[in-house]
Enzyme design. Structure first.
Site, PDB file in Angstrom:
ATOM      1  CG  HIS A  47      -1.839  -1.082   1.423  1.00  0.00           C
ATOM      2  ND1 HIS A  47      -2.865  -1.362   0.563  1.00  0.00           N
ATOM      3  CD2 HIS A  47      -1.930  -2.009   2.409  1.00  0.00           C
ATOM      4  CE1 HIS A  47      -3.566  -2.401   1.002  1.00  0.00           C
ATOM      5  NE2 HIS A  47      -3.020  -2.817   2.111  1.00  0.00           N
TER       6      HIS A  47
HETATM    7  O1  RIB Z   1      -5.352   0.470   4.286  1.00  0.00           O
HETATM    8  C1  RIB Z   1      -3.949   0.401   4.234  1.00  0.00           C
HETATM    9  C2  RIB Z   1      -3.335   1.580   4.920  1.00  0.00           C
HETATM   10  O2  RIB Z   1      -3.706   1.591   6.307  1.00  0.00           O
HETATM   11  C3  RIB Z   1      -1.799   1.538   4.927  1.00  0.00           C
HETATM   12  O3  RIB Z   1      -1.307   2.842   4.970  1.00  0.00           O
HETATM   13  C4  RIB Z   1      -1.488   0.824   6.202  1.00  0.00           C
HETATM   14  O4  RIB Z   1      -0.178   1.141   6.689  1.00  0.00           O
HETATM   15  C5  RIB Z   1      -2.535   1.411   7.125  1.00  0.00           C
HETATM   16  O5  RIB Z   1      -2.064   2.670   7.579  1.00  0.00           O
END
Ligand code: RIB
Ligand code: CA
Length: 316
Positions: free
Chosen positions: A248
């Site tokens: 992500h």
């Molecule tokens: O949904 C994924 C996000 O939420 C990423 O940034 C993970 O690190 C959490 O912060």
């Protein structure tokens, strides 16, 4: 090579945030000059300590300005994600050689001031990459929107436009934790690019890929990332059936280094803040009209194979 682009990373430093920080520091096109922390994956104290450990591990020639930020969302009660990132945000792993932090790594206590100072110092050359809940950025909008708008780009990892959520059926974690902050930042007329689950969930790092890099290169960083990611990857074995994790936050950093990895469209985005059933849901109206220039741009496509190669080349 042109001068590196100054970067401010706003993070709730869990596991994929650590991968994103490592990727950013190992990208010569970027200069990570500021890191601000925000409660999300873990409480802001753990998050800040994790940032210090990663910076200690990476030993950049010039340490970044680090400032602790919001310890709770604007209105909601803080929700953390220990089941995904561990209670400490790093899956309970200690990274060798980073327990005792040098006094030189000082931590400021005002993330909003750091964000606004960065905008004043660098103006349109600054890129802000927000990979946690948008609480700090929303507070910066409230404090001095005009100054924040001097930043060249604000990239936020968050939202789920045309795919299910990862925090309940419709919401993505960062925007679920602080929906009011997300709605403020996405509707403040700022130069925002949104990197939602629609593209980040196409980018899976397999545990074996990371182990192969660590064995082939003997890199201390890669070996540390194998340790830090172990529990994050085991979580996905249980929930998604693969031994790996979504990249992500690293994809948000890659969007700065190589914007061509992504296909984006302008969209007006509102974030549900009231309904207990759909809190944090992003309602995107994709726009092709003349007003589209005032709306955020949303990544709807990614060259995931090229991104993964790029990431694995640099995480050493
Ligand atoms: O949904 C994924 C996000 O939420 C990423 O940034 C993970 O690190 C959490 O912060
Ligand atoms: Ca994050």
């Amino acid at each position: 090579m042109p001068h590196p682009l100054p970067l401010l990373i706003d993070t709730d430093c869990g596991v994929d945030d650590a991968l994103a920080l490592a990727f950013a520091f190992r990208s010569p096109e970027l200069s990570v000059e500021f890191i601000t922390t925000v409660a999300g994956n873990v409480g802001v104290s753990h998050c800040t300590r994790n940032v210090l450990r990663i910076v200690r591990l990476l030993q950049p020639a010039t340490p970044p300005v680090i400032a602790r930020g919001a310890k709770r969302p604007l209105k909601k009660k803080l929700l953390t994600a220990p089941e995904v990132h561990g209670v400490d945000g790093f899956g309970g792993t200690t990274i060798r050689g980073t327990r005792f932090l040098p006094a030189s790594l000082r931590v400021g206590r005002n993330a909003v001031k750091t964000i606004l100072d960065a905008c004043r110092q660098h103006g349109s050359r600054l890129t802000i990459v927000a990979v946690g809940p948008l609480t700090n950025l929303a507070l910066a909008v409230k404090s001095n929107r005009r100054l924040l708008a001097r930043a060249g780009r604000i990239i936020t990892m968050g939202g789920a436009m045309r795919v299910p959520g990862n925090t309940g059926p419709v919401a993505e974690f960062n925007y679920f934790v602080d929906p009011e902050a997300a709605d403020i930042v996405l509707n403040a007329g700022l130069p925002v690019t949104v990197i939602p689950l629609d593209v980040t969930e196409q980018c899976v790092l397999l545990a074996q890929d990371l182990r192969d890099v660590a064995v082939r290169t003997g890199s201390r960083l890669a070996r540390a990332m194998v340790a830090v990611t172990r529990s994050y990857m085991k979580y996905h074995v249980r929930t998604e059936g693969f031994d790996g994790g979504y990249l992500h936050d690293p994809l948000a950093v890659a969007a700065v280094v190589d914007p061509g990895l992504l296909t984006t469209l302008p969209a007006q985005i509102r974030v549900e803040c009231e309904s207990p059933l759909t809190r944090g849901m992003t309602v995107a109206t994709f726009s092709y009209g003349t007003r589209s220039s005032v709306f955020p741009r949303v990544a709807i496509g990614v060259d995931q194979a090229r991104f993964k190669r790029f990431f694995l080349e640099r995480i050493v």
